[in-house]
Each structure stands twice: as C-alpha cells, then as structure tokens.
Motif scaffolding. Structure first.
Motif, PDB file in Angstrom:
ATOM      1  N   ALA B 118      12.730  50.405  -1.912  1.00  0.00           N
ATOM      2  CA  ALA B 118      14.118  50.215  -2.339  1.00  0.00           C
ATOM      3  C   ALA B 118      14.928  49.279  -1.443  1.00  0.00           C
ATOM      4  O   ALA B 118      15.637  48.409  -1.961  1.00  0.00           O
ATOM      5  N   PRO B 119      14.836  49.405  -0.091  1.00  0.00           N
ATOM      6  CA  PRO B 119      15.665  48.518   0.736  1.00  0.00           C
ATOM      7  C   PRO B 119      15.395  47.046   0.447  1.00  0.00           C
ATOM      8  O   PRO B 119      16.318  46.218   0.472  1.00  0.00           O
ATOM      9  N   ILE B 120      14.132  46.722   0.150  1.00  0.00           N
ATOM     10  CA  ILE B 120      13.779  45.324  -0.125  1.00  0.00           C
ATOM     11  C   ILE B 120      14.473  44.860  -1.395  1.00  0.00           C
ATOM     12  O   ILE B 120      15.131  43.813  -1.431  1.00  0.00           O
ATOM     13  N   LEU B 275      19.272  46.158  -9.154  1.00  0.00           N
ATOM     14  CA  LEU B 275      18.954  46.984  -7.983  1.00  0.00           C
ATOM     15  C   LEU B 275      17.585  47.632  -8.121  1.00  0.00           C
ATOM     16  O   LEU B 275      16.907  47.886  -7.136  1.00  0.00           O
ATOM     17  N   ALA B 276      17.185  47.914  -9.343  1.00  0.00           N
ATOM     18  CA  ALA B 276      15.914  48.593  -9.537  1.00  0.00           C
ATOM     19  C   ALA B 276      14.734  47.630  -9.442  1.00  0.00           C
ATOM     20  O   ALA B 276      13.614  47.980  -9.768  1.00  0.00           O
ATOM     21  N   GLY B 277      14.975  46.436  -8.973  1.00  0.00           N
ATOM     22  CA  GLY B 277      13.849  45.544  -8.702  1.00  0.00           C
ATOM     23  C   GLY B 277      13.813  44.341  -9.603  1.00  0.00           C
ATOM     24  O   GLY B 277      14.125  44.404 -10.776  1.00  0.00           O
ATOM     25  N   TYR B 287       7.024  40.281  -2.284  1.00  0.00           N
ATOM     26  CA  TYR B 287       7.930  41.242  -1.658  1.00  0.00           C
ATOM     27  C   TYR B 287       7.615  42.614  -2.231  1.00  0.00           C
ATOM     28  O   TYR B 287       7.596  42.781  -3.448  1.00  0.00           O
ATOM     29  N   ASN B 288       7.389  43.589  -1.365  1.00  0.00           N
ATOM     30  CA  ASN B 288       6.998  44.898  -1.876  1.00  0.00           C
ATOM     31  C   ASN B 288       8.211  45.729  -2.258  1.00  0.00           C
ATOM     32  O   ASN B 288       8.461  46.795  -1.710  1.00  0.00           O
ATOM     33  N   GLY B 289       8.976  45.234  -3.188  1.00  0.00           N
ATOM     34  CA  GLY B 289      10.158  45.946  -3.650  1.00  0.00           C
ATOM     35  C   GLY B 289       9.828  46.835  -4.829  1.00  0.00           C
ATOM     36  O   GLY B 289       8.666  47.004  -5.207  1.00  0.00           O
ATOM     37  N   LEU B 290      10.879  47.360  -5.436  1.00  0.00           N
ATOM     38  CA  LEU B 290      10.696  48.295  -6.549  1.00  0.00           C
ATOM     39  C   LEU B 290      10.036  47.616  -7.747  1.00  0.00           C
ATOM     40  O   LEU B 290       9.240  48.222  -8.463  1.00  0.00           O
ATOM     41  N   ILE B 309      10.092  55.526 -10.827  1.00  0.00           N
ATOM     42  CA  ILE B 309      10.844  54.264 -10.792  1.00  0.00           C
ATOM     43  C   ILE B 309      11.777  54.142 -11.994  1.00  0.00           C
ATOM     44  O   ILE B 309      12.927  53.701 -11.862  1.00  0.00           O
ATOM     45  N   VAL B 310      11.280  54.571 -13.147  1.00  0.00           N
ATOM     46  CA  VAL B 310      12.140  54.521 -14.339  1.00  0.00           C
ATOM     47  C   VAL B 310      13.400  55.354 -14.100  1.00  0.00           C
ATOM     48  O   VAL B 310      14.518  54.930 -14.423  1.00  0.00           O
ATOM     49  N   LEU B 311      13.214  56.506 -13.495  1.00  0.00           N
ATOM     50  CA  LEU B 311      14.373  57.364 -13.244  1.00  0.00           C
ATOM     51  C   LEU B 311      15.345  56.730 -12.258  1.00  0.00           C
ATOM     52  O   LEU B 311      16.568  56.770 -12.464  1.00  0.00           O
ATOM     53  N   VAL B 312      14.812  56.145 -11.200  1.00  0.00           N
ATOM     54  CA  VAL B 312      15.691  55.517 -10.215  1.00  0.00           C
ATOM     55  C   VAL B 312      16.448  54.357 -10.859  1.00  0.00           C
ATOM     56  O   VAL B 312      17.660  54.186 -10.665  1.00  0.00           O
ATOM     57  N   ALA B 313      15.738  53.563 -11.662  1.00  0.00           N
ATOM     58  CA  ALA B 313      16.391  52.445 -12.352  1.00  0.00           C
ATOM     59  C   ALA B 313      17.509  52.959 -13.244  1.00  0.00           C
ATOM     60  O   ALA B 313      18.621  52.409 -13.262  1.00  0.00           O
ATOM     61  N   ALA B 314      17.228  54.035 -13.984  1.00  0.00           N
ATOM     62  CA  ALA B 314      18.248  54.609 -14.863  1.00  0.00           C
ATOM     63  C   ALA B 314      19.447  55.075 -14.053  1.00  0.00           C
ATOM     64  O   ALA B 314      20.597  54.864 -14.446  1.00  0.00           O
ATOM     65  N   ALA B 315      19.167  55.681 -12.887  1.00  0.00           N
ATOM     66  CA  ALA B 315      20.268  56.171 -12.053  1.00  0.00           C
ATOM     67  C   ALA B 315      21.138  55.011 -11.599  1.00  0.00           C
ATOM     68  O   ALA B 315      22.368  55.098 -11.614  1.00  0.00           O
TER      69      ALA B 315
END
Lengths: 350, 338
Positions: B118-120, B275-277, B287-290, B309-315
């Motif tokens: 996520a930070p990436i 933000l979700a990548g 880059y090892n991002g989302l 990941i789908v959930l984080v993206a939705a959030a």
C-alpha cells in the motif's frame, strides 16, 4: 432640435447620445446585423423605454453601451457619446472605470446574474470598492444602507446570505442595490421584471421610479412589455429588426401610435380595465432574418396594412426622420396612419 | 452536517459489508474448488485436503464468510484447531486483526501483503495527483484564456496525443529514454522514506508518477478548459464586467471559483480510485504496489489476496466519495446537508 436630435452629440446637452449605432456579428451564415443604425438622445434624469420583440436588437444595444461586446467577434460602429466621451473609441481601462460607477446595469434574471458562490453583500461590496477607496467595513455599512433603501428587510442579516437564499423579487432588489451603490448617472435595466412574478413586477417598477427620483439617474429600460414602460418612461422607442420603427413620448406611443408594428404591440397587450371579453391579437409571423432582411420595409411581410402596388412596401426602404418629434418608419402616408391610429385607440380605450 | 457525516459513514460501512459478501461469494462459490489453488504444481490430493481443512474451505460458504468477518475484527488462526495448537504450535499461522485472510501461496497473511504494497501505491498516487492537478489545471486555464489561439491549440492537441497513447507505451518510453538512454534520472526504484530519506523517495517516484500523471494531465487540461469556458459565459461573469471589475479579478475570483468547484469532485474520485494501485504503471516500473499485487494474485488464483485487494480498493473509493460529498458542502454554499 428634436428629442432624437441629429445635431452634434457634443453640443446636444444630452447625457447619452447614440448616433447611427451598428452592431454586427459575423457568423458562418453571414453577417447578423443585430442593431442597424440606431440614433437617440437621453437627457440626465430622464427615462427612455426601448421596446421590441425578441431579436429586435434591444439587449444588444444595451450591451453595446456598456461595451460588453469588447473582446468578442462583434463589430460595433457609430458613436455612443456619454458625458462628452465616445464609449466606442475609449480605451478599455477608461471604460472599465466608468462601468458600474457612471453606467450601471440591471439584468433580466437575477439568479443567474448573481454569483452563486459569494454572498450578496460580498458582491455589492466588491462593486462599491472597485470604484471607491474605502475600507471593507465602511463599504459594508454603505451596502447595508443600500439594501435597506431598496426595501430588503433585515439587511444586517441579509447581507451575509447567498443569492439562493433570496426570493426572486429580493434578488432583483439586491441587483438594483448593486447597480445604485455608486449612484450612477445612467442605469440600463435590461428586462428587469421579465423573470419575476406579476405582483413583484409592480413593486420593482415602483422601486425604480422612487430611486430614480432620489438618485437622479437617467434610465434606459429595455422590455418587450409596453405595460412596463407605460409607468416608467418619458419617451419610448420601438425597435424592429435592429432598427427604430417609431419613437415618441410615452403618451404619444400609447394614444397616437403611428406604426403598424406598434399597433400590433398595443393590441397584443392585455388590459385589466377592458370590459369587453376581447381576444388578444398577436402579430402574425416571425421575426425576420437579420442576415438577409426582407427587401423594402423589414416589417412588410407581417404588416396587415401593406400596399405593394401603391406604396412599394417590398421595394422602398422607409425613412426614420429623427428631425421630427414623433418619427415612424412607414411608407403609408401620415394622414392615413393617423386615421387608423385614432380608430384603433378608440376601440382599445372604449 | 455532523449528522450527515455520521450517516454517510454508516452507509459506507454497510456498503463495505455488501461488497465483501458479494466478492466473497463471487470467488468462493464459483464452480471451482478454492482448495485446488492453494498449492502450486506439486499439489497432492493429501495437501489439497489438508489446506482445505486448514483454511476452512470445507465449511459452508456463509459460515466461511462469517469467520472472515470475525477475522477482520478479532483476528483468527489457520488452521483454527485447538488440539493442533497444543501439539504443534509451529504449524499454525496466526493472523491478527484486521485479518483479511491467509494466502497459502505466498505463506503470508493478506493484511501483511497489503500493508507492504500500500505505501508504494499511495506514494505513487499522491505524487501523480500533485503533478496532474498542478499541470492539468494550469494548462486548462491557459488553454481557456487563449481559446482558439496557438497556446490553446498546442495544449489541447498535445493533450489529445498523450491521451491516445496507452500507459504502458508512455511508461516504457520514459523508462527507456529518460532513465536508460539519456540518463536524466536514476533508474526508478522505490525507496521508502525510512530507508533513503525524502530525496531518494522522491527521485524513485518521479518517472512512474509522471507516467501516471500524464494521462490525467491530458484529461484535466480538457476538463478544466471546458469548465473555465463554461464559467466565462455565465451571466454572473457579465455582471462582474458590468460592475467595472478589472479582468484579473473577474478571472481570478469569479470565473475560477465557479470552474474549479466541479474539478474538486472529479479529482477526489480519481484519487480514490488510484490509491488502490495503478496496475500498468506499477508493472512497467516493477513497483510492488497494490496494482502489481492484484495482477499477481489474479494470475496465480490467489483467491484470499484477490478478495482482500478488492475490499481495500472498495474502501478507498467509498471513503473518497464521502470526503468529496462533505467537501462539496464546504465549497458550494448552495449544498446543505441535513
């Protein structure tokens, strides 16, 4: 020298002298002659009503006086002499200084003419401070006084409200306060009551009359509604297809109209005191093309009194004699028109 | 206003629950065997059965979902077997709250995978956001001010060209020319601030965020230009001119305020989605991002990671929506929530 004076505008003694004003818009289909040779004078403190249907060039005239066509593709020719200076030739910066200070404008739809993101007070304070070197606090006090003067109740609170929190009539009052905040010598009111309820219309017109007495401003009131100018105007100019077709004192226009188009306007006006259940008579036809106006008299295709064989309505362009007090652009002999006019006035006022 | 925010957050949480249920069902109720994808090529039937039990895939789907939700709040252990915990505690994978699942393929909890990536993605998204807002909006304003003239045509024309190129082409071109051939920048490698300081972090981010930003800059030039031109034609701008305001005040105060308000909405939503990548950019620059994690998870049938990941993206998107709506009430006085 008549009301429509033709002499040298610098010595006419008028506050505003418009001479042979032409406003042309280039379009893909050709040149649109929105205003085509308009001439009139306006003396300090007087009111002139410019009346005509949509597309007759009345709003374009008002915007030309304010110089609002600058920076667009519109071409403005002729002379607009205000207080001895030609507003067409004047440099942008000088004109900007005159806008709002010497000449102010009231627009048709106060909701769209006020900025939705700023408070009413902010917008009027801005109009005051751009021409007066005063502090915000002093300007605000002055603006609250102005709001009170135009009949907005509770102005201390209203000054911080947004336009959408005002009713239509209150918004137009705020617009009037904005126009009057610098005590301009000329106010141009472009259809100031068209977007308002009928009951509010009368209040706004009365307010304008009162304020004119107080501030001594001259007013150009632009409308398609003869009823509006009846109360307000000293003189009336009727426009059709970018040209003046009749001009005269308000009384003359109402009771001695000399142009078939004006007769049409009068007949299409509802009258509250009419006892007979008469139908309103619309003027047949549509506004003519301003790119290729009809040959001869521009009104002839819609005129019920045209007589091509005798007068050549479709080939001869009628003159507008501004050296007379009550000019009318018509080929029908004056005597005949006077007779028709008297008959029409009789039936209308009977 | 406060009540509105609370209500929006409440609705947002409900939306997240619905999202998670749908996603969960989509992946685990499909006519395939999730346990089959828990090990690579050397999957034996015994290993599959063992993983099925350890991950709880042998239970009914709704029970599994219940355990998943419970794991998010209190954490869980794989396998959840008290006896095994006594006899062989080293075989148990612990997944503390918020537990989004366990990926047997990566031998890691989904939460830790996301926390690493996520930070990436977030750095990349914010850096790109900054670039596209600055250049996109100023470009759009310039184009509107010089409408029909050279500056306008040049800006809108190049925006169209950039917009037509696929991201991977722009990314690879920048990589090859700027970083490798001309060596104007170092080879972009993500360096966290904690390791190389702000300078290394910024220089590592420059090319990938530029790649990401270019497409958005092109879009925002056109968007801003359109909004500014629309605003310039409004009646209240004519009023401002009739008041005798100087041109600078008309543009700076009246026109911009009206033109930039809708851009704030679009920008907030764009950022939330980013933000979700950024899948392509992260892949091009390794880059090892989302985004890259998501591709990797999807191509290896790593179901728990995909769901996470789908959930984080939705959030992110739901949160961005709430923030934009609340922000709107602040910048547009006509919008009042009650």
């Amino acid at each position: 020298m008549s009301r429509w004076a033709s002499a040298d505008p610098a010595s006419s003694g008028a506050l505003l002298s418009v001479r042979d004003l032409k406003v042309t818009f280039p379009t893909e289909d050709g040149l649109v002659k929105a205003v085509d040779g308009l001439t009139f004078d306006l003396r300090a403190g007087e009111t002139i009503g410019i009346v005509g249907e949509s597309g007759s060039g009345k709003s374009v005239t008002s915007q030309a006086i304010m110089g609002l066509h600058r920076g667009t593709r519109a071409m403005v020719e002729g002379q607009i002499v205000f207080d001895g200076r030609d507003l067409i030739k004047i440099v942008d910066e000088d004109l900007r200084r005159m806008r709002g200070r010497d000449i102010a404008m009231i627009f048709q739809d106060p909701l769209s003419a006020l900025h939705p993101y700023y408070t009413v007070g902010n917008q009027i304070v801005e109009a005051y401070r751009v021409h007066n070197d005063v502090t915000k606090a002093a300007a605000r006090t002055h603006v609250i006084e102005m709001l009170d003067r135009v009949g907005i109740p509770n102005p201390q609170k209203r000054v911080d409200q947004y336009p959408h929190e005002f009713s239509g009539g209150m918004r137009q009052r705020a617009m009037i306060a904005m126009a009057l905040v610098n005590s301009p010598r000329l106010i141009i009111a472009d259809e100031p009551t068209t977007a308002l309820d009928v009951t509010v219309q009368a209040q706004i017109l009365n307010l304008l009359v009162d304020l004119q007495k107080e501030f001594g401003s001259a007013i150009i009131i632009i409308t398609h509604d003869l009823g509006v100018v009846a109360e307000l105007a000293d003189s009336i100019m009727v426009m059709f297809a970018g040209k003046a077709v009749e001009g005269g004192e308000a009384e003359e226009i109402f009771y001695e109209a000399m142009h078939p188009y004006t007769w049409g306007l009068l007949q299409s006006m509802p009258r509250i005191d009419s006892e007979k259940k008469e139908r309103l008579v619309p003027i047949a036809g549509n506004p003519p093309s301003l790119i290729n106006p009809p040959p001869g008299c521009a009104f002839h295709p819609r005129c019920a009194f045209r007589d091509d064989a005798r007068l050549g309505c479709s080939s001869v362009i009628p003159e507008f004699d501004i050296s007379t007090e009550h000019p009318a652009r018509c080929l029908i002999p004056e005597g005949e028109r006077r007779a028709i006019s008297q008959a029409k006035t009789k039936t209308r006022t009977a | 206003m406060f009540a509105y925010v609370v209500r929006r957050i409440f609705v947002g949480v409900i939306m997240l629950f619905v999202m998670s249920l749908v996603t969960y069902l989509l992946f685990f109720a499909a006519p395939s065997d999730p346990a089959r994808y828990t090990c690579g090529k050397n999957c034996s039937p015994e290993l599959i059965e063992q993983n099925r039990k350890a991950l709880g895939y042998d239970k009914p789907v709704l029970v599994q979902y219940g355990e998943f939700v419970k794991g998010v709040f209190v954490g869980r252990e794989f396998p959840d077997d008290p006896e095994l915990k006594k006899s062989a505690p080293e075989t148990i994978a612990s997944c503390p709250a918020p537990c989004l699942g366990y990926s047997p393929l990566q031998s890691a909890t989904v939460t830790s995978l996301i926390a690493e990536a996520a930070p990436i993605s977030i750095s990349l998204a914010f850096m790109a956001f900054l670039m596209w807002m600055v250049f996109g909006i100023s470009g759009g304003i310039i184009a509107a001010l010089y409408k029909g003239r050279f500056a306008d045509r040049a800006l809108v024309g190049s925006a169209l060209v950039v917009y037509s190129f696929p991201t991977f082409f722009i990314g690879l071109s920048l990589y090859i020319f700027v970083a490798i051939k001309w060596q104007l920048t170092p080879i972009p490698v993500y360096t966290p601030i904690s390791e190389g300081g702000v300078g290394a972090w910024l220089s590592g981010l420059f090319l990938p965020s530029l790649t990401l930003a270019l497409i958005y800059i092109a879009g925002y030039i056109r968007l801003t230009r359109a909004f500014v031109l629309e605003s310039m034609g409004e009646d209240y701008i004519r009023t401002a001119r009739a008041k005798g305001l100087p041109q600078r005040q008309i543009m700076g105060k009246h026109t911009m305020r009206a033109a930039l308000t809708p851009i704030a909405t679009v920008a907030g939503l764009d950022l939330g989605a980013l933000l979700a990548g950024a899948i392509i950019t992260e892949t091009v620059f390794n880059y090892n991002g989302l985004g890259k994690l998501a591709v990797q998870a999807a191509t290896t049938y790593d179901l728990p990671t995909t769901v996470g990941i789908v959930l984080v993206a939705a959030a992110f998107i739901i949160t961005a929506n709430i923030i934009v709506d609340v922000l709107y009430a602040v910048i547009d006085p006509r919008v009042k929530y009650s």
